[in-house]
Design an enzyme around this catalytic site. Structure first.
Site, PDB file in Angstrom:
ATOM      1  N   GLU A  90       0.791  -1.218   0.153  1.00 38.54           N
ATOM      2  CA  GLU A  90      -0.138  -0.013  -0.184  1.00 38.54           C
ATOM      3  C   GLU A  90       0.839   1.388  -0.053  1.00 38.54           C
ATOM      4  O   GLU A  90       0.384   2.073  -0.574  1.00 38.54           O
ATOM      5  CB  GLU A  90      -0.875   0.009   1.277  1.00 38.54           C
ATOM      6  CG  GLU A  90      -1.909  -1.254   1.229  1.00 38.54           C
ATOM      7  CD  GLU A  90      -2.902  -1.066  -0.003  1.00 38.54           C
ATOM      8  OE1 GLU A  90      -3.293  -0.009  -0.207  1.00 38.54           O
ATOM      9  OE2 GLU A  90      -3.479  -1.920  -0.331  1.00 38.54           O
ATOM     10  N   SER A 493     -47.175 -30.150  42.195  1.00 38.61           N
ATOM     11  CA  SER A 493     -46.823 -30.723  43.621  1.00 38.61           C
ATOM     12  C   SER A 493     -45.587 -29.817  44.036  1.00 38.61           C
ATOM     13  O   SER A 493     -45.209 -29.845  45.347  1.00 38.61           O
ATOM     14  CB  SER A 493     -46.561 -32.105  44.026  1.00 38.61           C
ATOM     15  OG  SER A 493     -47.913 -32.796  43.738  1.00 38.61           O
TER      16      SER A 493
END
Length: 842
Positions: A90, A493
């Site tokens: 780059e 229960s």
């Protein structure tokens, strides 16, 4: 000569005029654009769009949320050769120019003229930082001029290493990877420091065109780009010729690697995500928050697996429901099986497979399974597959493979050969689906099916309410409905311990006698009279409350509620902070006919487990921002017996707590959170201690005996099964940890006559608690003052006479049976007891 001089002067004037015009135009552009340029110092304040990451308390990754995958990294963590690879690709003069490289622009122009394309690029790294952080991607002269001005400004205010670091953390490198650290993980599943030279060059080639030069999408073009960068690195003196030759000859090794979570906890992850979005909005996905939960990674993994295994076990007991699809013979013969099987999704570890051949003689079936390819399914993995008829009946046990499947059937299978089960990734595979991996030998698979039944598991730290594990269903990918916090079901229960705790606080004892006998209620709102009965259909006569609880006697619970009073009991439930909005105001309340979520029931059990103190379940332990600073810490829990109001004022002086929609995280609100959470006492500690003793008998002698497999003496619990077995439960605990499991169908329907809490929910609870309690000492609630142990006659609940058989029972001092005195006084006491018993019988 004079003509030449005049011509020279003309050109000089034209040059000076052009230069002046250029300077004036450039200055005009600068003066026009300069006020609109952002200040460079904003670069240091910008938050990179970093995903939300969720971890367990033992630092295992649970989930990652956000469109962009990014892991910020400092330049010191990046190898020099990697930096040089990006500069070669780059901006090779990065450390020489001042933001704009005239030579680089000229080189790019020459490349464009000579080859028709630009290899090295004309923009410097600094210009790309200006563009990526501040500017749009519009291809206009104004934008380019802004880019140049910003680059010059950035170079004046930031050093080169800082600029390069900003660049390498921001650039897009394809496949949702932003920044070099994320790209190294996505393409090579490695940290940056472990990449080879060839791999470094490959990543350096991506910024110019992340799609065109992508090694996954365009490997040929990516190879050309990589080798060009390696050549540039050699020419620039970054690498030796030998290193260049070695790297150029290296094959492409890139593959797509998704973020690998370390804990299978999708329901927990969604709860954390939802809470973070509630707090921070959409920024939760991009601002780099790190959330640490109260969840223990090991326990959570066991919880997920235990629930799935338990649901699959129930499903197998009720038979094989048949194939999920059918492929006609002509299509089957076409051989395009890899494509055909993609029409069926996988669910967790279950893979769709097409039956290609059934060989009864060899007792095996050949299939083509998704992600595996050709595989063999032995008949011994199919013997469970009696054909499903109803929840109570199945067909005959299969004797050969053809009794179960036929060619063309599409069924689910589970890989048996090691290392063939695909990683769970939300139902999505990480590799392209247009082919199957080659196997060196035929894989073995087992017949399976996705359960229709669902379930939930919640495990809480009893003292603090911290969620240690939670699973809201078989598969989050299949159903995002979190049953642990959203499903309102009848507790059956498992509700009874709250009723019995109310009784103990109101002067009754474990030795109080109630008659387990038929009872009929006429109600104008019911079409027929209500005739409740026990699950066995039998009645057992006078029964002590202790035995009535561990044997789960329904008729005793009904008479007990009648004596306590429905209104008084509902008020007591509110005292325990158990929601009563969905509770009936009739005697069916005693049998758990109200509705609670599994989390609400688990919280109530945690109140009992910790000795009677309030519990507020919470999930988030800490939240850290992008910089690793803690911006939220869960408040410390304080159990309070006295002067709680004063402490409560200190708690509420902070920010108002959030009652989130799930009631699971009432502590996560803002950065100014309270430092403590005061948990006042809700129930009498002596009554709770006695209830612990009674509920341990559920495990020792009653419906929870399967929990004895833990080999521990500190476990208490209660099973629960509703009418027609539509909901089944087990809630069990010791003094430290309380865990609740539920099993049922999303649309309530019978599970089968032979299914109860002890057969469906308890095995799941047991598998989880084996791992959760491994290596931990017994944990009992300390015995409070004001209790006495007395030997009683088990038939009357009164003190046993000398020489009589008796059992020891624990009482609050004021509720103990009166001492034996003279014969006449004993008779009078006996008459009184008979009157009291008569009331409880009728």
């Amino acid at each position: 000569m004079s003509h030449l001089l005049r011509t020279s002067r003309l050109f000089a004037w034209l040059f000076l005029t052009g230069l002046s015009v250029a300077v004036i135009v450039t200055s005009g552009f600068y003066l026009y654009l300069r006020p609109g340029l952002p200040p460079v110092h904003q670069l240091l304040d910008i938050k990179l769009q970093t995903p939300l990451r969720v971890y367990s308390k033992d630092n295992r990754l649970i989930a990652e949320f956000g469109e962009k995958r990014r892991a910020p990294i400092t330049i010191e963590q990046i190898p020099t050769i990697q930096l040089q690879a990006f500069m070669a690709a780059e901006d090779s003069r990065f450390y020489e120019h001042y933001g704009v490289d005239i030579k680089g622009l000229a080189r790019a122009a020459i490349e464009l003229v000579s080859t028709g394309r630009i290899q090295s690029g004309g923009s410097t790294i600094t210009m790309q930082v200006a563009k990526n952080y501040f500017l749009s991607r519009d291809r206009t002269f104004i934008r380019k001029f802004n880019e140049i001005l910003l680059a010059l400004q950035i170079e004046r205010e930031l050093d080169k290493n800082r600029i390069l670091e900003l660049y390498l953390n921001k650039i897009y490198l394809g496949n949702r990877a932003y920044g070099i650290a994320a790209a190294a993980q996505v393409y090579y599943n490695k940290p940056v420091a472990e990449l080879s030279l060839a791999q470094m060059a490959m990543l350096a080639g991506l910024p110019k065109a992340p799609s065109a030069f992508n090694p996954l999408a365009n490997p040929d073009r990516a190879m050309i780009r990589r080798n060009w960068i390696l050549g540039r690195m050699r020419d620039l003196g970054y690498i030796t010729p030998d290193a260049h030759e070695l790297a150029v000859s290296a094959p492409i090794t890139a593959s797509y690697n998704s973020t690998e979570t370390e804990v299978d906890a999708d329901y927990i992850a969604e709860m954390a995500r939802s809470e973070m979005v509630r707090r921070f909005g959409e920024e939760a996905y991009t601002d780099g928050y790190t959330v640490t939960l109260t969840v223990d990674g090991k326990k959570q993994q066991v919880a997920t697996e235990a629930l799935r295994n338990g649901l699959e076990a129930y499903d197998r007991r009720h038979g094989f429901r048949g194939p999920i699809g059918q492929i006609d013979p002509e299509t089957l013969a076409s051989g395009e099986l890899s494509d055909l099987v993609l029409n069926y999704r996988r669910v967790e570890s279950l893979l769709p497979a097409i039956v290609t051949d059934v060989d009864d003689a060899a007792a095996e079936v050949r299939v083509h399974a998704r992600r595996i390819g050709p595989a063999t399914m032995p008949f011994e993995t199919m013997t469970w597959a009696s054909r499903y008829k109803t929840e109570n009946y199945t067909g005959p046990e299969p004797e050969k493979p053809s009794d179960v499947v036929s060619p063309g059937d599409v069924v689910y299978v589970r890989a048996q050969t090691p290392n063939l089960t695909p990683p769970d990734n939300g139902g999505n595979d990480n590799r392209p689906e247009n082919g199957e991996p080659e196997q060196s030998a035929t894989a073995n698979v087992a017949l399976a099916q996705v359960p229709r039944v669902e379930g939930a598991l919640i495990s809480l730290k009893a003292e603090t309410g911290a969620i240690e594990a939670l699973s809201g269903g078989y598969s989050f990918g299949q159903s995002k409905y979190n049953r642990a916090i959203q499903a309102r079901r009848q507790p059956g229960s498992t509700f009874k311990p709250f009723l019995y705790l109310s009784a103990l606080e109101n002067g009754m004892t474990p030795a109080t006698i109630y008659n387990d006998a038929p009872i009929v209620f006429d109600d104008s709102e019911l079409e027929t009279a209500w005739r409740p009965q026990n699950s066995s259909g039998q009645f057992y006569g006078p029964t002590r409350l202790r035995e009535a609880l561990y044997r789960s006697r329904n008729l005793v619970s009904i008479r007990l509620l009648r004596d306590l009073g429905i209104k008084n009991t509902l008020n007591y439930l509110e005292q325990l902070k158990i929601p009563v909005e969905n509770m009936p105001d009739n005697l069916s309340l005693s049998l758990g006919s109200g509705q609670l979520t599994p989390m609400e029931l688990a919280r109530g059990m945690a109140v009992i487990a910790n000795g009677g103190y309030d519990v507020k379940p919470y999930l988030i332990e800490t939240i850290k921002d992008f910089n690793g600073e803690i911006i939220y810490q869960a408040p410390k829990t304080i159990l309070c017996d006295t002067a709680c109001d004063e402490l409560q004022m200190q708690e509420t002086s902070g920010t108002e707590e959030s009652e989130a929609d799930t009631n699971t995280d009432a502590s996560v609100t803002s950065e100014e959170s309270p430092e403590i959470r005061v948990m006042p006492r809700l129930a009498d500690e002596r009554a709770v201690f006695i209830l612990h003793s009674m509920m341990r008998d559920v495990v020792r002698r009653g419906t929870g005996r399967r929990a004895l497999a833990l080999g521990r003496d500190d476990i208490a619990g209660k099973t629960g099964t509703t009418n027609e077995q539509k909901d089944t439960w087990f809630a069990g605990f010791n003094h430290d940890i309380a865990t609740t499991t539920w099993v049922g169908l999303d649309q309530p329907a019978p599970l089968g006559r032979r299914e109860f809490g002890a057969s469906t929910a308890l095995p799941i609870w047991l598998d989880y608690m084996k791992a959760s309690l491994e290596g931990t000492p017994s944990s009992f609630m300390p015995r409070p003052n004001g209790l006495v142990n007395i030997r009683i006659d088990p038939n009357t609940g009164q003190r046993a006479r000398p020489g009589e058989d008796g059992v020891f029972e624990v009482f609050r001092e004021e509720d103990a049976p009166p001492p034996l005195t003279s014969e006449s006084e004993s008779d009078r006491n006996g008459d009184s007891a008979e009157d009291d018993l008569s009331r409880r019988i009728f």
